[in-house]
Scaffold this active site. Structure first.
Site, PDB file in Angstrom:
ATOM      1  N   VAL A   1       0.833  -1.206   0.000  1.00 20.08           N
ATOM      2  CA  VAL A   1       0.000   0.000   0.000  1.00 20.08           C
ATOM      3  C   VAL A   1       0.868   1.257   0.000  1.00 20.08           C
ATOM      4  O   VAL A   1       0.566   2.234  -0.696  1.00 20.08           O
ATOM      5  CB  VAL A   1      -0.968   0.012   1.208  1.00 20.08           C
TER       6      VAL A   1
ATOM      7  N   GLU B   1     -10.506   5.638   5.457  1.00 21.17           N
ATOM      8  CA  GLU B   1     -11.290   5.129   4.329  1.00 21.17           C
ATOM      9  C   GLU B   1     -10.691   3.841   3.793  1.00 21.17           C
ATOM     10  O   GLU B   1     -11.394   2.905   3.416  1.00 21.17           O
ATOM     11  CB  GLU B   1     -11.334   6.185   3.213  1.00 21.17           C
TER      12      GLU B   1
ATOM     13  N   GLY C   1      -1.382 -14.935  -6.139  1.00 21.16           N
ATOM     14  CA  GLY C   1      -1.193 -13.875  -5.148  1.00 21.16           C
ATOM     15  C   GLY C   1      -2.478 -13.355  -4.532  1.00 21.16           C
ATOM     16  O   GLY C   1      -2.483 -12.340  -3.839  1.00 21.16           O
TER      17      GLY C   1
ATOM     18  N   ASP D   1     -10.960 -11.997   8.371  1.00 25.24           N
ATOM     19  CA  ASP D   1     -10.799 -10.698   7.711  1.00 25.24           C
ATOM     20  C   ASP D   1     -12.152 -10.020   7.521  1.00 25.24           C
ATOM     21  O   ASP D   1     -12.333  -8.836   7.827  1.00 25.24           O
ATOM     22  CB  ASP D   1     -10.110 -10.923   6.357  1.00 25.24           C
TER      23      ASP D   1
ATOM     24  N   LYS E   1     -13.699  -6.372   9.188  1.00 27.02           N
ATOM     25  CA  LYS E   1     -14.254  -5.287   8.378  1.00 27.02           C
ATOM     26  C   LYS E   1     -15.719  -5.036   8.721  1.00 27.02           C
ATOM     27  O   LYS E   1     -16.186  -3.900   8.766  1.00 27.02           O
ATOM     28  CB  LYS E   1     -14.095  -5.605   6.890  1.00 27.02           C
TER      29      LYS E   1
END
Lengths: 430, 430
Positions: free
Chosen positions: A14, A129, A187, A201, A205
């Site tokens: 990122v 965000e 990947g 995960d 979220k």
């Protein structure tokens, strides 16, 4: 043109995406923010590591204090991930009167309120965000555009790994194992895929989305979690036959002021927009009492999509867009919203059972379902004249408790070999 | 709790939606805006008209000056629609130092820059989220969330009437006429459906989106416009056979700094998210160079969805969210973006031709296409041993100019009875 210094903590996927966007879209960003943005320092673990991006070595540092103590740095971008040491770094940055932008889902999900509280106390901005659904502007959406609504429910495909796997199983008729292997090769899945495949995960979220939409802080442990490991190719096939697609959905519903939260595989009608969300794409489907149905679809991960959200937040800060922090502090938690237990949730159910091919089995099972207030929508039996046969039932919407009781009784039948799979079905009425 | 007075201009569909949301979601709106919002005046044409909502007669007025001169009124909501007198009212309101929120697509599309200029001069806010795509927060999305991106293209299903008609034709095998009639009966189409069916509505909205995304003001007359009147049930069938769905798309693409703008029926792959957008729903599909593909889907019209956007803007103003007005003033028009002419646009093409059932016809047509650099993807000929037969070609992506030339030559063939329809095909490569 005003100049401003910012710092990155971390230079992984990122971080590189953020760097690249700041270079490539320099002109647009300058126009829209009113500033020339310069990354003056980047915190890394190894200055000499070979990197495939063009970052001047002079701005790399292994000392976080160099960043916190540098008064010229106004915004800190946390893209390390995880809780330690990222959370402490963010707090230190804010205590040094720097605004913070993060993509850190884990930190937000577990320590979000502490971070927001610190931002309020230090009177700096805290934006995240990028922590949910990558580039999809869901946080802006909930905080700034849908503010006129009571949010009734959110259903999301918010894990790209599992969506990629389920897409391969659906479009290419792969088994779970084959699809997982391909995801790893390309990947889309980690060597240890547990966090994605077993739904952790998505749970993190979902807790963030719930906090934003309902103002209630939910412990991730209280969210029902079921991953996709038990989905077999045969279930995908039956779903197709019934006109459904299997997705891993993260669901939060306000049912008469009681919150239901769950992550589990769900059959979705093939014509529904959520069913067309393929590969590693994400989508969040919201029902608001004014806007009605609203869906946001896009790339939920990746260097550039996540970077798009991070830099969007940077621009937001520079333009002084007000941070509706006051809203996020559980502004609605006054209406105590208890979490519903799973047995009180309602769904349709797909039930696949292996039974002895004997007279009356279908009748016995149907009777048990009926006795437990479960009404049948569809039944498929494809006899092949063998010892065992597969029965597939799809029920009308019913209480999960009714299904639990039915399953108990069905398991006692001597003709039942195994209840192979139970998958919830959402008919998505508008 | 702070109190604030606002006024509505108009009390039609959207006006009623705004009123209803302000009552129903009073608590949420108070929390999120920090204000108790009171509608102190509503401009109507007929005070005594019977209305099916509970509005106190005392706040109705037929005198706009009562609103402009009332200093206690801080925000004016324009929900009359059209240019006259709405545009003048909005300007007067802003000159009276009142913020303005509007749902008025026509006024924005034709006088948007004048209205924005007035807002800047008077230093008031001017918000129009509701003017494009109803409740879908596309304007916030483009202005606030996607600010880190160069927008590469936007494709939208932005007219609910035509989408409803095309959905009926696709799902229920209706003819255009039957579907239009049902749309009118159900209130999805007007008695005179021209504005929707012939693509004018979509053109206005596309010009607004283009201004926002590319900073370039486009005259609506310069946008290629083709409605859905020529779509026949047989085209829908062939599309199904090829794995496509026909949608009316509004498209703007930045192709090497040249803008292409067009509204026309388009074949979209059935698996693409745009293909699952049914009935009167809208969707806007954006490609940004950082975020990648992003789609927003939802109700593009209706009292409550549009009201959701209006009230969202009111809350935005009250919270002092910065208005990125400076961005909208053609901030990018420095890079002169000429409009591409249609012959330079690229697409796949579906071509349905009625020909005499003679030897060599297929060959002749294929040859002409090849000579004009048009390469064939698919061909269907379903001979029935009659005098005439239908040939259907689907081409690979090519220049529209090549198709134009091919059509000229094909029309000269004696065996060609009529070129029945040509529909563009978007393969939607990611």
């Amino acid at each position: 043109m005003n100049k401003i210094n910012i710092a990155l903590l971390g230079l992984g996927n990122v971080g590189r995406g953020v760097w690249e966007i700041l270079q490539t879209n320099k002109e647009e960003i300058r126009e829209r923010s009113g500033y020339d943005i310069e990354v003056s320092k980047i915190l890394v673990r190894d200055i000499n590591k070979r990197r495939d991006i063009d970052v001047p070595k002079g701005i790399l540092t292994t000392e976080p204090e160099e960043i916190f103590n540098d008064e010229s740095i106004k915004i800190v971008i946390e893209v390390i991930g995880g809780v330690d040491p990222a959370k402490d770094y963010m707090i230190k940055a804010m205590q040094s009167k720097k605004h913070v932008v993060t993509a850190n889902k884990l930190a937000i999900a577990t320590c979000g309120s502490e971070l927001i509280k610190t931002a309020k106390e230090e009177e700096v901005r805290f934006c995240y965000e990028a922590s949910v659904a990558g580039g999809i502007p869901i946080i802006h959406g909930l905080n700034e555009s849908l503010t006129a609504n009571k949010i009734e429910q959110i259903m999301g495909i918010i894990n790209g790994t599992t969506n990629y796997i389920l897409t391969k199983m659906y479009l290419d008729n792969m088994s779970f194992g084959e699809a997982l292997k391909e995801a790893q090769e390309k990947g889309y899945a980690e060597a240890d895929p547990t966090s994605d495949v077993d739904g952790y995960d998505a749970v993190y979220k979902l807790s963030i989305l719930t906090y934003l939409a309902f103002g209630k802080k939910i412990s991730v442990d209280s969210i029902y979690r079921e991953g996709i490991r038990n989905i077999e190719a045969i279930d995908i096939e039956y779903a197709k036959e019934f006109g459904y697609v299997i997705k891993l959905l993260a669901i939060v519903k306000d049912v008469n002021n009681v919150l239901e939260l769950r992550v589990h595989p769900t059959m979705v009608p093939a014509r529904h927009p959520l069913a067309s969300v393929n590969d590693s794409f994400n989508a969040i489907f919201i029902k608001g009492n004014a806007v009605g149905d609203l869906m946001m679809y896009g790339r939920g991960a990746g260097d550039l999509p996540t970077g798009s959200a991070v830099v969007g937040d940077i621009i937001s800060i520079l333009r002084n867009d007000t941070d509706p922090i006051f809203k996020l502090e559980g502004s609605k938690s006054g209406n105590l919203k208890q979490i519903n237990s799973m047995e009180n949730t309602k769904s349709g159910y797909y039930i696949r059972i292996t039974v002895k091919d004997e007279p009356g089995v279908l009748g016995k099972i149907s009777t048990i379902l009926g006795q437990n207030n479960v009404s049948l929508l569809s039944v498929i039996q494809k006899g092949k004249g063998q010892e065992f046969v597969t029965l597939v039932f799809v029920t009308h919407k019913t209480l999960e408790g009714n299904i639990d009781k039915s399953i108990k009784d069905i398991n006692l039948l001597s003709s039942v070999k195994k209840i192979e799979n139970i998958i919830r079905v959402e008919k998505m009425e508008v």
